[in-house]
Design a protein around this motif. Structure first.
Motif, PDB file in Angstrom:
ATOM      1  N   LYS A  19       0.848  -1.205   0.000  1.00 35.03           N
ATOM      2  CA  LYS A  19       0.000   0.000   0.000  1.00 35.03           C
ATOM      3  C   LYS A  19       0.872   1.240   0.000  1.00 35.03           C
ATOM      4  O   LYS A  19       1.696   1.429   0.905  1.00 35.03           O
ATOM      5  N   GLY A  22      -0.824   8.141  -1.718  1.00 33.73           N
ATOM      6  CA  GLY A  22      -0.611   9.056  -2.827  1.00 33.73           C
ATOM      7  C   GLY A  22       0.484  10.064  -2.505  1.00 33.73           C
ATOM      8  O   GLY A  22       1.276  10.455  -3.375  1.00 33.73           O
ATOM      9  N   GLY A  63      -4.386  10.669  -2.063  1.00 31.12           N
ATOM     10  CA  GLY A  63      -4.326  11.856  -1.207  1.00 31.12           C
ATOM     11  C   GLY A  63      -3.452  12.986  -1.731  1.00 31.12           C
ATOM     12  O   GLY A  63      -3.627  14.134  -1.312  1.00 31.12           O
ATOM     13  N   ARG A  67      -8.773  14.210  -1.548  1.00 29.99           N
ATOM     14  CA  ARG A  67      -9.340  13.379  -0.480  1.00 29.99           C
ATOM     15  C   ARG A  67     -10.778  13.823  -0.243  1.00 29.99           C
ATOM     16  O   ARG A  67     -11.020  15.021  -0.074  1.00 29.99           O
ATOM     17  N   GLY A  68     -11.657  12.851  -0.212  1.00 30.25           N
ATOM     18  CA  GLY A  68     -13.086  13.164  -0.092  1.00 30.25           C
ATOM     19  C   GLY A  68     -13.423  14.032   1.090  1.00 30.25           C
ATOM     20  O   GLY A  68     -14.103  15.046   0.956  1.00 30.25           O
ATOM     21  N   ASP A  83     -15.577  11.683  -2.376  1.00 32.04           N
ATOM     22  CA  ASP A  83     -14.970  10.353  -2.311  1.00 32.04           C
ATOM     23  C   ASP A  83     -14.765   9.765  -3.711  1.00 32.04           C
ATOM     24  O   ASP A  83     -13.737   9.152  -3.995  1.00 32.04           O
ATOM     25  N   THR A 144     -12.042   0.874  -3.120  1.00 30.78           N
ATOM     26  CA  THR A 144     -12.978  -0.259  -3.058  1.00 30.78           C
ATOM     27  C   THR A 144     -14.108  -0.056  -4.069  1.00 30.78           C
ATOM     28  O   THR A 144     -14.930  -0.952  -4.255  1.00 30.78           O
ATOM     29  N   ASN A 146     -16.298   2.219  -3.464  1.00 31.83           N
ATOM     30  CA  ASN A 146     -17.389   2.752  -2.628  1.00 31.83           C
ATOM     31  C   ASN A 146     -16.912   3.947  -1.819  1.00 31.83           C
ATOM     32  O   ASN A 146     -15.804   3.907  -1.266  1.00 31.83           O
ATOM     33  N   PHE A 149     -14.888   4.793   2.318  1.00 28.93           N
ATOM     34  CA  PHE A 149     -13.797   3.876   2.650  1.00 28.93           C
ATOM     35  C   PHE A 149     -12.479   4.555   2.304  1.00 28.93           C
ATOM     36  O   PHE A 149     -12.451   5.643   1.752  1.00 28.93           O
ATOM     37  N   THR A 151      -8.147   3.898   1.043  1.00 31.01           N
ATOM     38  CA  THR A 151      -7.320   2.958   0.274  1.00 31.01           C
ATOM     39  C   THR A 151      -6.556   2.008   1.211  1.00 31.01           C
ATOM     40  O   THR A 151      -6.073   0.978   0.755  1.00 31.01           O
TER      41      THR A 151
END
Ligand code: UDP
Length: 246
Positions: A19, A22, A63, A67-68, A83, A144, A146, A149, A151
């Protein structure tokens, strides 16, 4: 060869999900969201483990672009819309990673959780594992798919789905500390943290959804710093770096 592991170039972990936030792609001097030199350096690190036959799934954050939550707070965009904007940002980063890895001779497939057939395959778990078995790096973009959520959760989910041996979370800090090492000189790094403590103490390194998914699926997490060259290689060889959450 790195001899600090005492092993004969044999990776301890055969299939990993790495992982990357960003933010690791950002140019720290001029603030540009994607820095070509940084991108190349990261891809070279990934190639080192690809070259020794480790199956690598990459989950990239967004990010550095959007970012949402902060988007909705600062720019007045709906949280859900923000998001989706964040998830699209991960596709931009995924394309950059794919392009750079390919230029280094790595075979790559980009899969997106949000259908985008001109750019990426849809995320299909069986197809992803087949790619890995055939020696292709798979980049999981689009989060995802959705809102609400992260990353990190995506990485926990994809790692569980593909049966990864380890989720590796590369950050700017070389592990988990008892307090912020940027603020406190006497902060102590943990070598090992049980899942339950990570959840109970709400450690900032990953969100609780990601931690609990890993705990339920017995998926160990290694938190380590990308700043140290060769860190991913040393991690897959089982060298004692970072903090292990299991
Ligand atoms: N995001 C989302 N659902 C997901 C993954 C990500 O809505 O499954 C959005 C969310 O707005 C998040 C943004 O995408 O803020 C970028 O992801 P993240 O913050 O995890 O990126 P990182 O901090 O790792 O760069």
């Amino acid at each position: 060869m790195d001899d600090s592991t005492g092993s004969q170039n044999k990776p301890k972990y055969k299939r990993i999900v790495l992982k990357l936030s960003g933010e690791v792609l950002r140019n720290t001097e001029d603030g540009e969201p994607i820095d070509a030199r940084t991108l190349k350096a990261i891809c070279e690190e990934v190639k080192k483990v690809y070259d020794i036959g480790v199956q690598v799934g990459l989950v990239i954050g967004g990010g550095n672009i959007f970012r949402g939550l902060s988007g909705s707070e600062m720019k007045g965009v709906d949280r859900t819309t923000g998001d989706y904007m964040g998830m699209l940002a991960t596709v931009i980063n995924g394309l950059a990673l794919m392009d750079c890895l390919e230029k280094l001779g790595v075979t790559v497939r980009l899969q997106s959780a949000i259908p985008m057939d001109k750019l990426a395959e849809p995320f299909i778990v069986r197809r992803a594992t087949r790619h890995l078995e055939r020696g292709r790096v798979v980049i999981f973009a689009g989060g995802t798919g959705n809102p609400y959520f992260s990353t990190d959760t995506t990485a926990a989910l994809r790692a569980s789905e593909i049966g990864a041996d380890m989720l590796m979370k590369a950050t700017k800090v070389d592990g988990i500390y008892n307090k912020d090492p940027a603020k406190y000189d006497d902060a102590v790094r943990y070598d090992h943290v049980p899942y339950i403590d990570a959840l109970r103490e709400r450690l900032q390194v990953m969100d609780s959804t990601a931690f609990s998914l890993c705990m339920e699926n017995n998926l160990p997490i290694l938190v380590f710093s990308m700043k140290e060259p060769g860190a991913i290689y040393r991690a897959v060889m089982g060298a004692p770096i970072g903090t292990l959450v299991d």
